[in-house]
Design an enzyme around this catalytic site. Structure first.
Site, PDB file in Angstrom:
ATOM      1  N   ASP A  13       0.858  -1.172   0.000  1.00 28.43           N
ATOM      2  CA  ASP A  13       0.000   0.000   0.000  1.00 28.43           C
ATOM      3  C   ASP A  13       0.904   1.235   0.000  1.00 28.43           C
ATOM      4  O   ASP A  13       2.085   1.143   0.353  1.00 28.43           O
ATOM      5  CB  ASP A  13      -0.886  -0.043   1.254  1.00 28.43           C
ATOM      6  CG  ASP A  13      -1.935   1.054   1.248  1.00 28.43           C
ATOM      7  OD1 ASP A  13      -2.483   1.342   0.168  1.00 28.43           O
ATOM      8  OD2 ASP A  13      -2.193   1.624   2.315  1.00 28.43           O
ATOM      9  N   ASP A  15      -0.211   5.012   0.967  1.00 29.72           N
ATOM     10  CA  ASP A  15      -0.436   5.901   2.118  1.00 29.72           C
ATOM     11  C   ASP A  15      -0.386   5.120   3.421  1.00 29.72           C
ATOM     12  O   ASP A  15      -1.076   4.116   3.567  1.00 29.72           O
ATOM     13  CB  ASP A  15      -1.799   6.596   1.994  1.00 29.72           C
ATOM     14  CG  ASP A  15      -1.802   7.621   0.876  1.00 29.72           C
ATOM     15  OD1 ASP A  15      -0.981   8.550   0.946  1.00 29.72           O
ATOM     16  OD2 ASP A  15      -2.606   7.479  -0.065  1.00 29.72           O
ATOM     17  N   LYS A 184      -9.754  -2.465  -2.613  1.00 35.14           N
ATOM     18  CA  LYS A 184      -9.596  -3.192  -1.343  1.00 35.14           C
ATOM     19  C   LYS A 184     -10.753  -2.856  -0.411  1.00 35.14           C
ATOM     20  O   LYS A 184     -11.174  -1.710  -0.395  1.00 35.14           O
ATOM     21  CB  LYS A 184      -8.286  -2.774  -0.660  1.00 35.14           C
ATOM     22  CG  LYS A 184      -7.040  -3.044  -1.464  1.00 35.14           C
ATOM     23  CD  LYS A 184      -5.801  -2.518  -0.753  1.00 35.14           C
ATOM     24  CE  LYS A 184      -5.761  -1.016  -0.688  1.00 35.14           C
ATOM     25  NZ  LYS A 184      -4.556  -0.450  -0.095  1.00 35.14           N
ATOM     26  N   ASP A 209      -1.266  -0.863   6.032  1.00 35.20           N
ATOM     27  CA  ASP A 209      -1.381  -0.194   7.333  1.00 35.20           C
ATOM     28  C   ASP A 209      -2.787  -0.329   7.905  1.00 35.20           C
ATOM     29  O   ASP A 209      -3.064   0.208   8.968  1.00 35.20           O
ATOM     30  CB  ASP A 209      -1.025   1.293   7.209  1.00 35.20           C
ATOM     31  CG  ASP A 209      -2.065   2.064   6.398  1.00 35.20           C
ATOM     32  OD1 ASP A 209      -2.358   1.644   5.254  1.00 35.20           O
ATOM     33  OD2 ASP A 209      -2.593   3.066   6.907  1.00 35.20           O
TER      34      ASP A 209
END
Length: 259
Positions: A13, A15, A184, A209
């Site tokens: 990912d 961010d 996602k 995250d």
């Protein structure tokens, strides 16, 4: 469970893993460098459908992170690919930015507000009430409802912003129709990404995250999952979920030696 095979390809990912509010997370530059040197296939993913891969490449370059355009995978690209498979050369009414409209143009879609096959909702900086009203009426008239990603909020320096999932909920409330979410945690986005780089789930890893999107999608796509603590999910929240990542680490810096 047998011993897992070595990791041959990586999905990560963006961010909260590589960058946070426009600044690279320590270790991100080194991790990407190690990936490129290794020659292993990899993708940097984002559920945000605002930017094209070229835009994101430029943004990351300005931050000192070198990610080739072909190694960037967005929910907009995944949505376009899904539509190309489902109904090639179709028509769509789109609420979104260049990331989404460009991806749809590239697969030969016609963007129209006259009797479209699909209403496609993506991230945008300015959700217009007029556009939402049009979307509601088109869906009521039989257009199929697709959304790029289910994230209800997005980050900004001032605080949370309403994102695609929140606007989708408004349209659902007005039409009684739920969208099909491509991004996602739908493992479709992961599987399509793996296919794009010729990778196999059992020898691939996902770094994220968020437990509810990254880890869930990676898990459902059959990949090994790493959760970093530099983004949304906090350490005290991990055990509240009915599933867990393969491993929890402090940050991307801890994964450099895994490559």
């Amino acid at each position: 469970m047998g011993e897992r095979k070595p990791i041959e390809s990586w999905l990560t990912d963006m961010d909260g893993v590589l960058i946070h509010e426009g600044i690279p997370i320590p270790g991100a530059e080194e991790f990407l460098k190690r990936l490129k040197e290794s020659g292993k296939p990899f993708l940097v993913l984002t559920n945000n459908s605002i930017y094209t891969p070229r835009d994101l490449h430029a943004r990351l370059t300005r931050m000192g992170l070198d990610v080739p355009i072909e190694n960037i995978w967005t929910s907009a690209l995944a949505t376009a690919q899904f539509l190309d498979d489902q109904r090639p050369n179709g028509t769509a009414y789109v609420i979104g930015e260049a990331g989404l409209t460009t991806a749809l143009h590239e697969i030969g879609y016609v963007l129209t507000d006259t009797d479209p096959d699909f209403v496609i909702l993506g991230e945008t900086r300015t959700y217009s009430f007029e556009a939402m009203t049009k979307a509601v009426r088109l869906i009521n008239n039989g257009a199929r409802f697709i959304a790029t990603n289910p994230d209800e909020t997005g980050p900004s320096t001032e605080g949370a912003l309403p994102a695609t999932g929140a606007v989708a909920a408004l349209i659902t409330a007005a039409t009684g129709k739920k969208p099909y979410f491509v991004g996602k945690p739908n493992p479709l986005m992961m599987r399509a990404g793996l296919n794009a780089i010729g990778a196999h789930s059992e020898t691939s890893a996902m770094i994220g995250d968020r437990m509810d999107t990254d880890v869930l999608a990676g898990l459902e796509a059959g990949m090994r999952t790493f959760l970093v603590m530099t983004g949304v999910t906090q350490p005290n929240e991990v055990d509240r979920f009915p599933y867990g990542p393969s491993k929890v680490v402090d940050s991307i810096a801890d994964l450099i030696d895994y490559v």
